[in-house]
Design a protein around this motif. Sequence first.
Motif, PDB file in Angstrom:
ATOM      1  N   PHE A 193      -4.015  -9.741   9.357  1.00 15.60           N
ATOM      2  CA  PHE A 193      -4.613  -8.981   8.253  1.00 15.60           C
ATOM      3  C   PHE A 193      -4.445  -9.708   6.921  1.00 15.60           C
TER       4      PHE A 193
ATOM      5  N   TRP B 253     -12.260  -8.458   4.448  1.00 14.29           N
ATOM      6  CA  TRP B 253     -12.157  -7.184   5.170  1.00 14.29           C
ATOM      7  C   TRP B 253     -13.281  -6.202   4.820  1.00 14.29           C
TER       8      TRP B 253
ATOM      9  N   ARG C  15     -15.468  -4.627   7.676  1.00 17.98           N
ATOM     10  CA  ARG C  15     -15.411  -3.179   7.897  1.00 17.98           C
ATOM     11  C   ARG C  15     -16.795  -2.549   7.827  1.00 17.98           C
TER      12      ARG C  15
ATOM     13  N   GLY D 179      -1.769   2.274   6.080  1.00 17.53           N
ATOM     14  CA  GLY D 179      -2.590   1.198   6.656  1.00 17.53           C
ATOM     15  C   GLY D 179      -3.854   1.109   5.824  1.00 17.53           C
ATOM     16  N   ALA D 180      -3.639   1.104   4.509  1.00 15.67           N
ATOM     17  CA  ALA D 180      -4.748   1.285   3.543  1.00 15.67           C
ATOM     18  C   ALA D 180      -5.742   0.133   3.543  1.00 15.67           C
ATOM     19  N   GLY D 181      -5.310  -1.048   4.008  1.00 22.43           N
ATOM     20  CA  GLY D 181      -6.208  -2.197   3.995  1.00 22.43           C
ATOM     21  C   GLY D 181      -6.660  -2.513   2.580  1.00 22.43           C
TER      22      GLY D 181
ATOM     23  N   ASP E 157       0.646  -0.542   3.004  1.00 27.19           N
ATOM     24  CA  ASP E 157       0.180  -1.485   4.025  1.00 27.19           C
ATOM     25  C   ASP E 157       1.262  -2.535   4.241  1.00 27.19           C
ATOM     26  N   GLN E 158       1.267  -3.117   5.458  1.00 31.93           N
ATOM     27  CA  GLN E 158       2.211  -4.205   5.771  1.00 31.93           C
ATOM     28  C   GLN E 158       1.756  -5.528   5.156  1.00 31.93           C
TER      29      GLN E 158
ATOM     30  N   GLY F  34       4.825  -1.836   3.072  1.00 32.86           N
ATOM     31  CA  GLY F  34       5.730  -1.131   3.987  1.00 32.86           C
ATOM     32  C   GLY F  34       5.180  -1.116   5.390  1.00 32.86           C
ATOM     33  N   ARG F  35       6.058  -0.697   6.304  1.00 31.11           N
ATOM     34  CA  ARG F  35       5.670  -0.703   7.714  1.00 31.11           C
ATOM     35  C   ARG F  35       5.751   0.700   8.313  1.00 31.11           C
ATOM     36  N   ALA F  36       5.031   0.836   9.428  1.00 29.53           N
ATOM     37  CA  ALA F  36       4.880   2.127  10.091  1.00 29.53           C
ATOM     38  C   ALA F  36       6.198   2.826  10.390  1.00 29.53           C
TER      39      ALA F  36
ATOM     40  N   ASN G 257      -6.778   5.636   8.545  1.00 28.59           N
ATOM     41  CA  ASN G 257      -8.046   5.267   9.174  1.00 28.59           C
ATOM     42  C   ASN G 257      -7.928   3.923   9.883  1.00 28.59           C
ATOM     43  N   MET G 258      -8.162   3.922  11.184  1.00 24.83           N
ATOM     44  CA  MET G 258      -8.157   2.705  12.017  1.00 24.83           C
ATOM     45  C   MET G 258      -6.814   1.962  11.917  1.00 24.83           C
TER      46      MET G 258
HETATM   47  C1  LIG Z   1      -8.069  -1.999  10.828  1.00 31.14           C
HETATM   48  S1  LIG Z   1      -7.270  -2.112   9.267  1.00 31.14           S
HETATM   49  C2  LIG Z   1      -7.841  -0.607   8.490  1.00 31.14           C
HETATM   50  C3  LIG Z   1      -7.731  -0.672   6.993  1.00 31.14           C
HETATM   51  C4  LIG Z   1      -8.274   0.563   6.238  1.00 31.14           C
HETATM   52  N1  LIG Z   1      -7.587   1.768   6.617  1.00 31.14           N
HETATM   53  C5  LIG Z   1      -9.758   0.688   6.433  1.00 31.14           C
HETATM   54  O1  LIG Z   1     -10.208   1.717   6.940  1.00 31.14           O
HETATM   55  O2  LIG Z   1     -10.496  -0.220   6.063  1.00 31.14           O
HETATM   56  C6  LIG Z   1      -5.591  -1.705   9.681  1.00 31.14           C
HETATM   57  C7  LIG Z   1      -4.612  -1.852   8.521  1.00 31.14           C
HETATM   58  O3  LIG Z   1      -3.348  -1.339   8.925  1.00 31.14           O
HETATM   59  C8  LIG Z   1      -2.333  -2.237   8.542  1.00 31.14           C
HETATM   60  N2  LIG Z   1      -1.245  -2.135   9.519  1.00 31.14           N
HETATM   61  C9  LIG Z   1      -1.312  -2.438  10.837  1.00 31.14           C
HETATM   62  N3  LIG Z   1      -0.134  -2.229  11.444  1.00 31.14           N
HETATM   63  C10 LIG Z   1       0.712  -1.781  10.481  1.00 31.14           C
HETATM   64  C11 LIG Z   1       2.085  -1.395  10.492  1.00 31.14           C
HETATM   65  N4  LIG Z   1       2.817  -1.422  11.614  1.00 31.14           N
HETATM   66  N5  LIG Z   1       2.641  -0.998   9.327  1.00 31.14           N
HETATM   67  C12 LIG Z   1       1.894  -0.965   8.170  1.00 31.14           C
HETATM   68  N6  LIG Z   1       0.590  -1.327   8.120  1.00 31.14           N
HETATM   69  C13 LIG Z   1       0.003  -1.732   9.256  1.00 31.14           C
HETATM   70  C14 LIG Z   1      -2.986  -3.611   8.540  1.00 31.14           C
HETATM   71  O4  LIG Z   1      -2.299  -4.547   7.728  1.00 31.14           O
HETATM   72  C15 LIG Z   1      -4.398  -3.297   8.077  1.00 31.14           C
HETATM   73  O5  LIG Z   1      -4.543  -3.431   6.698  1.00 31.14           O
END
Ligand SMILES: C[S@@+](CC[C@H](N)C(=O)[O-])C[C@H]1O[C@@H](n2cnc3c(N)ncnc32)[C@H](O)[C@@H]1O
Length: 220
Positions: free
Chosen positions: A7, A14, A18, A46-48, A67-68, A91-93, A109-110
């Motif tokens: 990512f 992105w 997207r 996971g804001a992207g 987001d990570q 941050g992470r999940a 989302n996603m």
């Molecule tokens: C498919 S993208 C979706 C981004 C946004 N929500 C969108 O709809 O465009 C997934 C996002 O989740 C983040 N992500 C994935 N695994 C993660 C984790 N374990 N902790 C934090 N963020 C995470 C990724 O870095 C990425 O930006």
Amino acid sequence: MGSKDYFDEVAQRWDEMREAFFSDAVRQKAYSVADVQPGGLAADIGAGSGFVTEGLIGKGLRVIAVDQSASMLEQMRSKFSTSNSVEYRLGRAESLPVGDDTVDYVFANMYLHHVESPPQAIGEMVRILKPGGRLVITDLDEHSFEFLRTEQRDRWLGFKREDVQGWLSQAGLGMVATDCVGENCCAQSEGGAESASVSIFVAYGEKAPASGAAEGRQDR
Ligand SMILES: C[S@@+](CC[C@H](N)C(=O)[O-])C[C@H]1O[C@@H](n2cnc3c(N)ncnc32)[C@H](O)[C@@H]1O
């Protein structure tokens, strides 16, 4: 390459990627089931590059975007540089950088199909919701397109809706439900040999109000 590196690498592209995967209808469905109100505080997990956040600030909410990927958050910062309604948190999940009972809404989302443990990630999102707050997850129904795992670092090939509903209930949410978003996520494999079209669901629930402290004191 792991999910974070992936990512980081695609962050600048992105928005374009997207737009080919899914449309505005996905976030509109999420806002609708959350019944978002101006003045509220939301978390976009996971804001992207800010697909969900963008709509929320347009509706008059403040957003904590997590987001990570520092590169994704950097994209957001430059897109929303004139807004002071967004806080950016790396941050992470497994350990979201948000306190307990903080936000009125959580959107993801996603995101869920990228995390290691979906039930744990859901537990974290419920933890940061205020009592009475709503969690809304939009993600892919179960599918069999392996190239999404190898090429786009998806960890889970979508989900059974009943599993997601069960995880929301186990995490303590009430009024749990799922619905169709009404469109498919579409992707092509590298070289165009395979194309995927996968339906998108929305899953949501509400955190119960805190129970009265007096009840717990009756047996003293
Ligand atoms: C498919 S993208 C979706 C981004 C946004 N929500 C969108 O709809 O465009 C997934 C996002 O989740 C983040 N992500 C994935 N695994 C993660 C984790 N374990 N902790 C934090 N963020 C995470 C990724 O870095 C990425 O930006």
